[in-house]
Design an enzyme around this catalytic site. Structure first.
Site, PDB file in Angstrom:
ATOM      1  N   ASN A 103      -2.982 -28.734 -10.702  1.00  0.00           N
ATOM      2  CA  ASN A 103      -4.729 -29.721 -12.078  1.00  0.00           C
ATOM      3  C   ASN A 103      -4.034 -28.232 -13.058  1.00  0.00           C
ATOM      4  O   ASN A 103      -3.909 -26.728 -12.457  1.00  0.00           O
ATOM      5  CB  ASN A 103      -5.908 -29.001 -11.586  1.00  0.00           C
ATOM      6  CG  ASN A 103      -6.777 -29.272 -12.292  1.00  0.00           C
ATOM      7  OD1 ASN A 103      -6.519 -28.569 -13.663  1.00  0.00           O
ATOM      8  ND2 ASN A 103      -7.572 -30.777 -12.285  1.00  0.00           N
ATOM      9  N   HIS A 133     -13.350 -39.674 -10.006  1.00  0.00           N
ATOM     10  CA  HIS A 133     -12.497 -39.551 -10.935  1.00  0.00           C
ATOM     11  C   HIS A 133     -12.615 -41.586 -11.374  1.00  0.00           C
ATOM     12  O   HIS A 133     -13.105 -41.722 -10.881  1.00  0.00           O
ATOM     13  CB  HIS A 133     -10.807 -39.283 -10.517  1.00  0.00           C
ATOM     14  CG  HIS A 133     -10.278 -38.101 -10.959  1.00  0.00           C
ATOM     15  ND1 HIS A 133     -10.448 -37.639  -9.435  1.00  0.00           N
ATOM     16  CD2 HIS A 133      -9.792 -37.215 -11.883  1.00  0.00           C
ATOM     17  CE1 HIS A 133     -10.503 -35.884  -9.391  1.00  0.00           C
ATOM     18  NE2 HIS A 133     -10.016 -35.824 -10.776  1.00  0.00           N
ATOM     19  N   LYS A 137      -7.269 -44.706 -11.735  1.00  0.00           N
ATOM     20  CA  LYS A 137      -6.184 -42.688 -10.705  1.00  0.00           C
ATOM     21  C   LYS A 137      -6.030 -43.593  -9.340  1.00  0.00           C
ATOM     22  O   LYS A 137      -6.527 -44.507  -8.603  1.00  0.00           O
ATOM     23  CB  LYS A 137      -7.249 -41.489 -10.117  1.00  0.00           C
ATOM     24  CG  LYS A 137      -6.576 -40.363 -10.518  1.00  0.00           C
ATOM     25  CD  LYS A 137      -7.199 -39.976  -9.947  1.00  0.00           C
ATOM     26  CE  LYS A 137      -6.231 -38.001  -9.714  1.00  0.00           C
ATOM     27  NZ  LYS A 137      -5.265 -37.769  -9.952  1.00  0.00           N
ATOM     28  N   GLY A 143      -4.507 -33.800  -6.506  1.00  0.00           N
ATOM     29  CA  GLY A 143      -4.147 -33.186  -6.750  1.00  0.00           C
ATOM     30  C   GLY A 143      -4.561 -31.810  -6.625  1.00  0.00           C
ATOM     31  O   GLY A 143      -4.456 -30.674  -6.425  1.00  0.00           O
TER      32      GLY A 143
END
Length: 240
Positions: A103, A133, A137, A143
């Site tokens: 990120n 999310h 995705k 991550g």
């Protein structure tokens, strides 16, 4: 700085095409495995100073190999890598500067620091991570969730990540539970819950716009410009 952008056709790639020039960088090649108006990495033959990769996990290796072949620094913001793919990225750091983060948000870097401190203070507490999310995705857990789990493991080396819960069986004390939700157009929400039994601390970060990730990537590119070989991340960026 002249940048080769890998993954230019994706949502983050399009955001980077807006943010990188505004930050003073020039995108000299737009690469995407889906083709179309974009070239492939093997066809790039322009002078460049850096590679920025926000593609798909299977496409990162090509960007890393190109950076190695041309002795260029690389920023990797792609997530969902297998252990073998991740090892390939980290190994490249022996020869070139590599900025690798699940990120690119400065806020997530702060969250990781807060998680480490809270886990240190409460060594016996249960730790659970929730990530939410948008419904498009591809990878789960995110991550970022894995970044947060690694922040816990930096304080608890014997902790193991447990993704999802199903069936019969009690929670093991050394587990880091990770749950993933996919819905709507949510950019990204991450919560870390640290529970002692008597009290619970909830640390939360919510992303409202992908622009913050692109801005972080631009800062990562500037940070990497004068660095020697090695693997760098958001922790180094926020503590510069």
């Amino acid at each position: 700085m002249r940048i080769i952008l890998n993954g230019a056709q994706g949502a983050m790639g399009r955001e980077l095409q807006r943010i990188l020039p505004a930050a003073g960088h020039e995108i000299v090649a737009k690469v995407d495995v889906n083709g179309g108006a974009y070239t492939g990495m093997a066809q790039v033959q322009v002078p460049a100073d850096m590679v920025v990769d926000f593609s798909f996990h299977t496409a990162t290796a090509g960007a890393v190999d190109y950076a190695l072949a041309h002795n260029l620094p690389i920023v990797v913001g792609t997530t969902g890598h297998t252990e073998q793919e991740r090892a390939h990225i980290l190994l490249a750091g022996e020869k070139i500067p590599v900025f690798y983060s699940g990120n690119m948000s400065l806020g997530i870097a702060v969250l990781c620091n807060l998680v480490r401190e809270a886990v240190r203070i409460f060594p016996q507490a249960d730790v659970e991570i929730l990530e939410i999310h948008h419904n498009r995705k591809a990878d789960a857990p995110s991550g970022t969730a894995l970044m947060l789990a690694r922040a816990v493991q930096s304080v608890r080396p014997d902790a193991v990540v447990h993704c999802g819960r199903a069936g019969v069986g009690s929670r093991l004390p050394r587990e880091i539970g990770v749950a993933s939700l996919r819905m709507g157009n949510i950019v990204g929400i991450h919560e870390v819950l640290i529970s002692t039994g008597n009290e619970t601390i909830t640390l939360k970060h919510e992303a409202h716009d992908r622009a913050l990730l692109a801005q972080g990537a631009a800062e990562a590119a500037a940070f990497l410009q004068d660095k020697g070989p090695g693997v760098y991340g958001m922790e180094e960026l926020v503590s510069k």
